[in-house]
Design a protein around this motif. Structure first.
Motif, PDB file in Angstrom:
ATOM      1  N   THR A 264      -7.850   4.777  -2.476  1.00 22.81           N
ATOM      2  CA  THR A 264      -8.846   3.891  -3.095  1.00 22.81           C
ATOM      3  C   THR A 264      -8.174   2.813  -3.927  1.00 22.81           C
ATOM      4  OG1 THR A 264     -10.492   5.671  -3.155  1.00 22.81           O
ATOM      5  CG2 THR A 264     -10.853   3.798  -4.619  1.00 22.81           C
ATOM      6  N   ASP A 265      -7.102   3.184  -4.634  1.00 24.85           N
ATOM      7  CA  ASP A 265      -6.369   2.188  -5.430  1.00 24.85           C
ATOM      8  C   ASP A 265      -5.840   1.063  -4.547  1.00 24.85           C
ATOM      9  OD1 ASP A 265      -6.743   3.631  -7.768  1.00 24.85           O
ATOM     10  OD2 ASP A 265      -4.912   4.797  -7.486  1.00 24.85           O
TER      11      ASP A 265
ATOM     12  N   SER B 167       0.832  -1.211   0.000  1.00 25.69           N
ATOM     13  CA  SER B 167       0.000   0.000   0.000  1.00 25.69           C
ATOM     14  C   SER B 167       0.858   1.248   0.000  1.00 25.69           C
ATOM     15  CB  SER B 167      -0.940   0.000   1.212  1.00 25.69           C
ATOM     16  OG  SER B 167      -1.808  -1.118   1.186  1.00 25.69           O
TER      17      SER B 167
ATOM     18  N   GLY C 195      -7.258  -2.585  -4.888  1.00 26.03           N
ATOM     19  CA  GLY C 195      -6.324  -3.485  -5.547  1.00 26.03           C
ATOM     20  C   GLY C 195      -5.598  -4.430  -4.628  1.00 26.03           C
TER      21      GLY C 195
ATOM     22  N   ARG D 182       2.266   1.608  -3.471  1.00 28.99           N
ATOM     23  CA  ARG D 182       1.233   2.111  -4.380  1.00 28.99           C
ATOM     24  C   ARG D 182       1.031   3.614  -4.197  1.00 28.99           C
ATOM     25  NH1 ARG D 182      -3.426  -0.133  -6.955  1.00 28.99           N
ATOM     26  NH2 ARG D 182      -2.228  -2.076  -6.957  1.00 28.99           N
TER      27      ARG D 182
ATOM     28  N   GLY E 228      -0.532   6.452  -6.641  1.00 29.63           N
ATOM     29  CA  GLY E 228      -1.868   5.905  -6.472  1.00 29.63           C
ATOM     30  C   GLY E 228      -2.597   6.547  -5.300  1.00 29.63           C
ATOM     31  N   SER E 229      -3.899   6.400  -5.279  1.00 24.51           N
ATOM     32  CA  SER E 229      -4.709   6.943  -4.195  1.00 24.51           C
ATOM     33  C   SER E 229      -4.982   5.853  -3.164  1.00 24.51           C
ATOM     34  CB  SER E 229      -6.044   7.457  -4.742  1.00 24.51           C
ATOM     35  OG  SER E 229      -6.811   6.373  -5.249  1.00 24.51           O
TER      36      SER E 229
END
Length: 226
Positions: free
Chosen positions: A45-46, A34, A50, A37, A42-43
């Motif tokens: 939410t991603d 995380s 994911g 990411r 990335g956010s």
């Protein structure tokens, strides 16, 4: 009565040292991925969709539920309690309750952790994200625990729970996906809707999955006798 009967599966869970190593590894991997990411643009939410909803949450709840039943069928795990006078349904329900409670707590805590480490300036407020993830993680953890407990009542060594994990992954958002947790969890975390269902409907669906599968799992152990 259920509380007293729950002491056996709680003891099994606490003594499952291999489980805690596996869970620790999964939690660290989830948080690490995380962070990666988030740093790659990335956010939150991603990361939640994911990593957390797609893989981490189903796998950690599967591991917890399997540990409660000693990696065996639910009926086999519950049988020692029937030998001291408990009914098969009560003995199984005690195991399911421990699985649901532990998965609810871990699902909620892991969701909050991912929301925190993956948070970016473009995301909604951190407090709002954390509260949402705590609520969704709790509902999802309970739903997965019920589903995997039901799966544990089928097949050699409770192998039905692994079959349900695979079905949950491939079901998508269709009719089959409507009775599996993953599509609803993704919807509540900002992903595509689960079919034609709204987010409140998906939240209700997770509650119904948790209750229905837990009761079915206990019912399948009704023929156990002392």
């Amino acid at each position: 009565m259920i509380v007293a009967l729950a002491l056996l599966p709680i003891r099994r869970l606490m003594n499952a040292r291999r489980l805690w190593w596996v869970l620790g590894a999964w939690v660290l991997a989830t948080i690490g991925l995380s962070v990666v990411r988030a740093r790659s643009g990335g956010s939150a939410t991603d990361a939640l969709l994911g990593i957390y909803a797609s893989f981490a949450l189903p796998l950690v709840t599967l591991a917890l539920t399997a540990a409660v039943t000693r990696n065996d069928r639910l009926q086999v795990a519950a049988s020692p309690l029937t030998r001291v006078g408990a009914s098969g349904v009560a003995a199984a329900l005690a195991h399911v309750a421990v699985a649901v409670g532990s998965c609810l707590v871990l699902g909620s805590a892991l969701g909050v952790a991912v929301a925190i480490v993956a948070h970016s300036s473009s995301d909604p407020s951190l407090a709002r994200d954390a509260v949402t993830c705590a609520e969704v993680g709790a509902l999802a953890g309970a739903a997965y625990a019920g589903m995997f407990s039901l799966g544990s009542s089928f097949g050699p060594k409770g192998s039905g729970r692994t079959a349900l994990l695979v079905i949950n992954w491939i079901a998508g958002g269709g009719v089959l996906g409507a009775v599996m947790p993953q599509a609803h969890v993704r919807s509540l975390l900002g992903g595509d809707p689960a079919g034609a269902l709204s987010q409140p409907a998906s939240a209700l669906a997770l509650v119904m999955i948790a209750v229905a599968t837990s009761l079915l799992a206990a019912w399948r152990s009704r023929r156990l006798s002392s």
